[in-house]
Enzyme design. Structure first.
Site, PDB file in Angstrom:
ATOM      1  N   MET A  51      -9.325  -2.108   8.307  1.00 31.75           N
ATOM      2  CA  MET A  51      -8.857  -2.349   9.667  1.00 31.75           C
ATOM      3  C   MET A  51      -8.044  -1.205  10.293  1.00 31.75           C
ATOM      4  SD  MET A  51      -7.945  -6.403   9.027  1.00 31.75           S
ATOM      5  CE  MET A  51      -7.621  -6.828  10.724  1.00 31.75           C
ATOM      6  N   GLU A  52      -8.000  -0.034   9.631  1.00 31.89           N
ATOM      7  CA  GLU A  52      -7.151   1.065  10.156  1.00 31.89           C
ATOM      8  C   GLU A  52      -7.767   2.460  10.101  1.00 31.89           C
ATOM      9  OE1 GLU A  52      -6.002  -0.824   7.458  1.00 31.89           O
ATOM     10  OE2 GLU A  52      -5.010  -2.346   8.692  1.00 31.89           O
ATOM     11  N   ASP A  77     -11.696  -6.784  -2.515  1.00 35.84           N
ATOM     12  CA  ASP A  77     -12.523  -7.994  -2.363  1.00 35.84           C
ATOM     13  C   ASP A  77     -13.908  -7.550  -1.891  1.00 35.84           C
ATOM     14  OD1 ASP A  77     -10.718  -7.594   0.228  1.00 35.84           O
ATOM     15  OD2 ASP A  77     -12.638  -8.446   0.859  1.00 35.84           O
ATOM     16  N   GLY A  82     -12.446  -4.051   1.867  1.00 37.64           N
ATOM     17  CA  GLY A  82     -13.513  -4.925   1.390  1.00 37.64           C
ATOM     18  C   GLY A  82     -14.704  -4.060   1.000  1.00 37.64           C
ATOM     19  N   GLU A 123       0.808  -1.228   0.000  1.00 33.24           N
ATOM     20  CA  GLU A 123       0.000   0.000   0.000  1.00 33.24           C
ATOM     21  C   GLU A 123       0.841   1.277   0.000  1.00 33.24           C
ATOM     22  OE1 GLU A 123      -4.067  -1.509   2.208  1.00 33.24           O
ATOM     23  OE2 GLU A 123      -2.313  -1.259   3.456  1.00 33.24           O
TER      24      GLU A 123
HETATM   25  N1  ADE Z   1      -9.062  -4.986   3.781  1.00 26.98           N
HETATM   26  C1  ADE Z   1      -9.248  -5.479   2.543  1.00 26.98           C
HETATM   27  N2  ADE Z   1     -10.284  -6.337   2.509  1.00 26.98           N
HETATM   28  C2  ADE Z   1     -10.758  -6.399   3.776  1.00 26.98           C
HETATM   29  C3  ADE Z   1     -11.805  -7.132   4.380  1.00 26.98           C
HETATM   30  N3  ADE Z   1     -12.561  -7.975   3.674  1.00 26.98           N
HETATM   31  N4  ADE Z   1     -12.002  -6.968   5.702  1.00 26.98           N
HETATM   32  C4  ADE Z   1     -11.233  -6.123   6.419  1.00 26.98           C
HETATM   33  N5  ADE Z   1     -10.235  -5.410   5.897  1.00 26.98           N
HETATM   34  C5  ADE Z   1      -9.999  -5.554   4.581  1.00 26.98           C
END
Ligand code: ADE
Length: 237
Positions: free
Chosen positions: A181-182, A205, A82, A16
């Site tokens: 997550m950040e 995703d 995501g 990243e």
């Molecule tokens: N970062 C990328 N894809 C993610 C997901 N499915 N859940 C949490 N963080 C992510």
């Protein structure tokens, strides 16, 4: 006189931030708490870039050290996420950030409610709003190089979401367009220090059963998209 404070850039994974670091005219680097802070010029703009590793604690620690040490005028968290009702490869710019896994509902609090100290008192919030000007610039530049981006809530938690029902719940509960997550933890560290922040993510995703395969397949391409957009927007931030 020009503002001499740098723009801070934080990404969780090497993929990243590594292109940005490679393109930087680096003037110095410093390791603090195991985190490497790269100082230098990116597209003519004074920046400090760091990789924080995944998760809320890692990102909050990184943001706090960056703020205390380099006094950035804006912190931007970039990378992949995501998708929640948006497609792989789409860009999502946060209007606001929420910690979807912060749950003190048994005590009567709303879900996602965070309480922070304010001197002798306290303050609570669920969502933290991104810097409106930075978000608008990112959206405009996304329009000119990628044909557009989504603007909306990004939900953050210490979980890699790979579950269709959880995905649906994130959309229904918080109006989220992306999960990662950040973002919200970086935002909280910035907010506590009075530093403006923005979060920019490209979808790797769909945060569902396919994610364990889609994430490794699309992470690099999506991470590059997020970094390219940031590089393009930097001179206007
Ligand atoms: N970062 C990328 N894809 C993610 C997901 N499915 N859940 C949490 N963080 C992510």
């Amino acid at each position: 006189m020009e503002n001499k404070k740098p723009i801070g850039i934080i990404g969780a994974m090497a993929v990243e931030v590594k292109e940005l670091i490679a393109h930087m005219e680096e003037s110095g680097r410093e390791e603090i708490a195991g985190l490497v802070f790269h100082r230098g010029i990116l597209d003519g703009v004074d920046c400090v870039v760091a990789q924080c590793s995944p998760g809320k604690v890692n990102s909050a620690v990184c943001a706090q050290i960056m703020i205390s040490t380099y006094h950035p005028r804006l912190v931007i968290n970039i990378g992949v996420a995501g998708g929640v009702g948006v497609g792989i490869g789409d860009l999502v710019i946060a209007s606001a950030l929420v910690q979807h896994d912060f749950d003190s509902t048994p005590l009567g609090d709303p879900l996602g409610n965070i309480t922070i100290c304010r001197g002798e008192g306290e303050e609570s919030f669920i969502m933290l709003e991104s810097d409106k000007q930075a978000a608008a610039v990112l959206l405009e530049e996304a329009g000119s190089i990628y044909g557009g981006a989504h603007m909306g809530v990004i939900a953050t938690g210490d979980t890699f979401v790979a579950d269709r029902e959880k995905n649906r719940w994130l959309g229904a509960t918080f109006g989220a367009k992306a999960v990662e997550m950040e973002g919200a933890s970086t935002a909280q560290a910035c907010y506590m220090n009075g530093v403006p922040f923005a979060v920019l993510r490209a979808i790797s995703d769909n945060a569902n059963d396919d994610s364990p395969v889609d994430f490794p397949t699309f992470a690099r391409e999506s991470a590059d998209k997020s970094a390219r957009l940031l590089a393009r927007a930097l001179p206007r931030l």
